[in-house]
Enzyme design. Structure first.
Site, PDB file in Angstrom:
ATOM      1  N   SER A 126      56.139  26.689  46.239  1.00 40.16           N
ATOM      2  CA  SER A 126      56.571  26.883  47.241  1.00 40.16           C
ATOM      3  C   SER A 126      57.596  26.075  47.805  1.00 40.16           C
ATOM      4  O   SER A 126      57.497  24.977  47.407  1.00 40.16           O
ATOM      5  CB  SER A 126      55.628  26.826  48.445  1.00 40.16           C
ATOM      6  OG  SER A 126      56.057  27.061  49.626  1.00 40.16           O
ATOM      7  N   TYR A 139      48.488  22.542  52.578  1.00 37.68           N
ATOM      8  CA  TYR A 139      49.304  23.272  51.842  1.00 37.68           C
ATOM      9  C   TYR A 139      50.622  22.744  50.851  1.00 37.68           C
ATOM     10  O   TYR A 139      50.665  22.839  49.969  1.00 37.68           O
ATOM     11  CB  TYR A 139      49.745  24.818  52.414  1.00 37.68           C
ATOM     12  CG  TYR A 139      50.456  25.667  51.629  1.00 37.68           C
ATOM     13  CD1 TYR A 139      49.964  26.769  50.765  1.00 37.68           C
ATOM     14  CD2 TYR A 139      51.881  25.996  51.965  1.00 37.68           C
ATOM     15  CE1 TYR A 139      50.576  27.305  50.097  1.00 37.68           C
ATOM     16  CE2 TYR A 139      52.386  26.911  50.952  1.00 37.68           C
ATOM     17  CZ  TYR A 139      51.813  27.519  50.293  1.00 37.68           C
ATOM     18  OH  TYR A 139      52.597  28.854  49.578  1.00 37.68           O
TER      19      TYR A 139
HETATM   20  N1  LIG Z   1      54.742  34.864  50.342  1.00 36.27           N
HETATM   21  C1  LIG Z   1      55.496  33.788  50.628  1.00 36.27           C
HETATM   22  O1  LIG Z   1      56.503  33.728  51.455  1.00 36.27           O
HETATM   23  C2  LIG Z   1      55.264  32.603  49.793  1.00 36.27           C
HETATM   24  C3  LIG Z   1      55.951  31.428  49.816  1.00 36.27           C
HETATM   25  C4  LIG Z   1      55.907  30.503  48.974  1.00 36.27           C
HETATM   26  C5  LIG Z   1      54.563  30.313  48.103  1.00 36.27           C
HETATM   27  N2  LIG Z   1      54.016  31.492  47.897  1.00 36.27           N
HETATM   28  C6  LIG Z   1      52.877  31.518  46.896  1.00 36.27           C
HETATM   29  O2  LIG Z   1      52.945  32.581  46.306  1.00 36.27           O
HETATM   30  C7  LIG Z   1      51.539  33.185  45.882  1.00 36.27           C
HETATM   31  C8  LIG Z   1      51.318  34.570  46.482  1.00 36.27           C
HETATM   32  O3  LIG Z   1      51.628  34.596  47.900  1.00 36.27           O
HETATM   33  P1  LIG Z   1      51.332  35.893  48.478  1.00 36.27           P
HETATM   34  O4  LIG Z   1      52.267  35.697  49.756  1.00 36.27           O
HETATM   35  O5  LIG Z   1      51.526  37.138  47.520  1.00 36.27           O
HETATM   36  O6  LIG Z   1      49.838  35.961  49.030  1.00 36.27           O
HETATM   37  P2  LIG Z   1      48.758  36.944  49.363  1.00 36.27           P
HETATM   38  O7  LIG Z   1      47.878  36.609  50.300  1.00 36.27           O
HETATM   39  O8  LIG Z   1      49.650  38.311  49.781  1.00 36.27           O
HETATM   40  O9  LIG Z   1      48.102  37.423  47.905  1.00 36.27           O
HETATM   41  C9  LIG Z   1      47.292  36.533  47.154  1.00 36.27           C
HETATM   42  C10 LIG Z   1      46.484  37.159  46.258  1.00 36.27           C
HETATM   43  O10 LIG Z   1      45.705  36.226  45.633  1.00 36.27           O
HETATM   44  C11 LIG Z   1      44.331  36.517  45.562  1.00 36.27           C
HETATM   45  N3  LIG Z   1      43.425  35.291  45.831  1.00 36.27           N
HETATM   46  C12 LIG Z   1      43.157  34.430  46.604  1.00 36.27           C
HETATM   47  N4  LIG Z   1      42.323  33.463  46.263  1.00 36.27           N
HETATM   48  C13 LIG Z   1      42.147  33.748  44.995  1.00 36.27           C
HETATM   49  C14 LIG Z   1      41.049  33.136  43.882  1.00 36.27           C
HETATM   50  N5  LIG Z   1      40.396  32.057  44.270  1.00 36.27           N
HETATM   51  N6  LIG Z   1      40.669  33.773  42.774  1.00 36.27           N
HETATM   52  C15 LIG Z   1      41.717  34.579  42.489  1.00 36.27           C
HETATM   53  N7  LIG Z   1      42.538  35.295  43.197  1.00 36.27           N
HETATM   54  C16 LIG Z   1      42.851  35.066  44.452  1.00 36.27           C
HETATM   55  C17 LIG Z   1      44.118  37.407  46.725  1.00 36.27           C
HETATM   56  O11 LIG Z   1      42.997  38.206  46.824  1.00 36.27           O
HETATM   57  C18 LIG Z   1      45.384  38.023  47.027  1.00 36.27           C
HETATM   58  O12 LIG Z   1      45.393  39.321  46.286  1.00 36.27           O
HETATM   59  C19 LIG Z   1      50.865  32.011  46.534  1.00 36.27           C
HETATM   60  O13 LIG Z   1      50.521  31.054  45.423  1.00 36.27           O
HETATM   61  C20 LIG Z   1      51.794  31.505  47.641  1.00 36.27           C
HETATM   62  O14 LIG Z   1      51.257  30.209  47.990  1.00 36.27           O
HETATM   63  C21 LIG Z   1      54.231  32.597  48.765  1.00 36.27           C
END
Ligand SMILES: NC(=O)c1ccc[n+]([C@@H]2O[C@H](COP(=O)([O-])OP(=O)(O)OC[C@H]3O[C@@H](n4cnc5c(N)ncnc54)[C@H](O)[C@@H]3O)[C@@H](O)[C@H]2O)c1
Length: 237
Positions: A126, A139
């Site tokens: 991130s 985080y």
């Molecule tokens: N969306 C953003 O702005 C953003 C920014 C920086 C980093 N990220 C990173 O990108 C990744 C995805 O983010 P997102 O926004 O799509 O999140 P989201 O919450 O929309 O989706 C996350 C998915 O991971 C699954 N999940 C959660 N815990 C789990 C576990 N223990 N085992 C298996 N599956 C699990 C959830 O069920 C969900 O389907 C994450 O690692 C997040 O930290 C996202």
């Protein structure tokens, strides 16, 4: 093209990444804690799905046992809890670290034996790892660990021809971030982004697709921020 395992593939970035890798010709194994969303992603892409908790080594071992060869592993599953670090309960800190850090470790350790030369691992960091922000406690440190772990993976498995890189998304509208990035709040945040907008899941998925592909054959141990330029600095308001 071979099998691509994407964790957290039931929604958000994971789903977009699975779609991109499927479009590139990979057979998708959609992994998620939520079996319904994992099954939905797999059905839409003609792939397979597995219910798995990446923070549970037994669950990850069962995932690995169910697979044959793996060409691409995307460690995307991740969580965050809105709280200042000083106010976080130890169980909440542990949960974030177990999913974001240990989850990447367990999946990598379990699936690397199924990977051969030319394989690629992509971890989701991130831009919070590069530029901390208040209110999300543990985080940013968890994602800093993901970045260091990515470099360690690249070093340890480079001689086997396995590459490992990370992408660091900025503000990307997904099911998980909707509460913060939708509507007026999202528009306000977007003003700080040099490219003038928040990101779409496809913006991240396309970079993951590149890193997973042979076009990135001499790229390993790298962190690429996909954040509209936020890690370079904030735009003048
Ligand atoms: N969306 C953003 O702005 C953003 C920014 C920086 C980093 N990220 C990173 O990108 C990744 C995805 O983010 P997102 O926004 O799509 O999140 P989201 O919450 O929309 O989706 C996350 C998915 O991971 C699954 N999940 C959660 N815990 C789990 C576990 N223990 N085992 C298996 N599956 C699990 C959830 O069920 C969900 O389907 C994450 O690692 C997040 O930290 C996202």
């Amino acid at each position: 093209m071979g099998t691509a395992v994407v964790t957290g593939a039931g929604q958000g970035l994971g789903r977009a990444i699975a779609e991109r890798l499927a479009a590139d010709g990979h057979h998708i194994v959609a992994v998620d804690l939520n079996p319904e969303t994992a099954a939905d992603t797999a059905a839409s892409l003609g792939g397979q799905w597995r219910q798995c908790d990446v923070s549970d080594p037994g669950s990850v071992a069962a995932l690995a046992e169910s697979l044959d060869r793996v060409e691409v592993l995307v460690n995307n599953a991740g969580i965050w809890i809105f709280a200042d670090m000083a106010d976080m309960a130890p169980d909440d800190v542990r949960r974030v670290l177990e999913v974001n850090v240990m989850g990447v470790f367990y999946c990598t350790q379990a699936l690397v034996p199924l990977m051969g030369p030319g394989s690629s691992i992509v971890n989701l960091s991130s831009n919070a790892a590069y530029s901390n922000s208040p209110g999300v406690g543990i985080y940013p440190p968890s994602k800093a660990a993901v970045e260091s772990f990515t470099k360690q993976t690249a070093l340890e498995f480079g001689r086997r021809g396995i590459r490992a890189n990370a992408v660091g998304p900025g503000m990307i509208l997904t099911e998980g971030t909707r509460v913060n990035y939708e509507g007026e709040m999202g528009r306000q945040r977007a003003r700080a982004v040099p490219l003038g907008r928040n990101g779409h899941p496809e913006d991240v998925a396309d970079v993951v697709g590149f890193l997973a592909s042979d076009d990135a054959r001499y790229v390993t141990g790298q962190i690429i921020y996909v954040d509209g330029g936020l890690s370079a600095g904030r735009a003048a308001l």
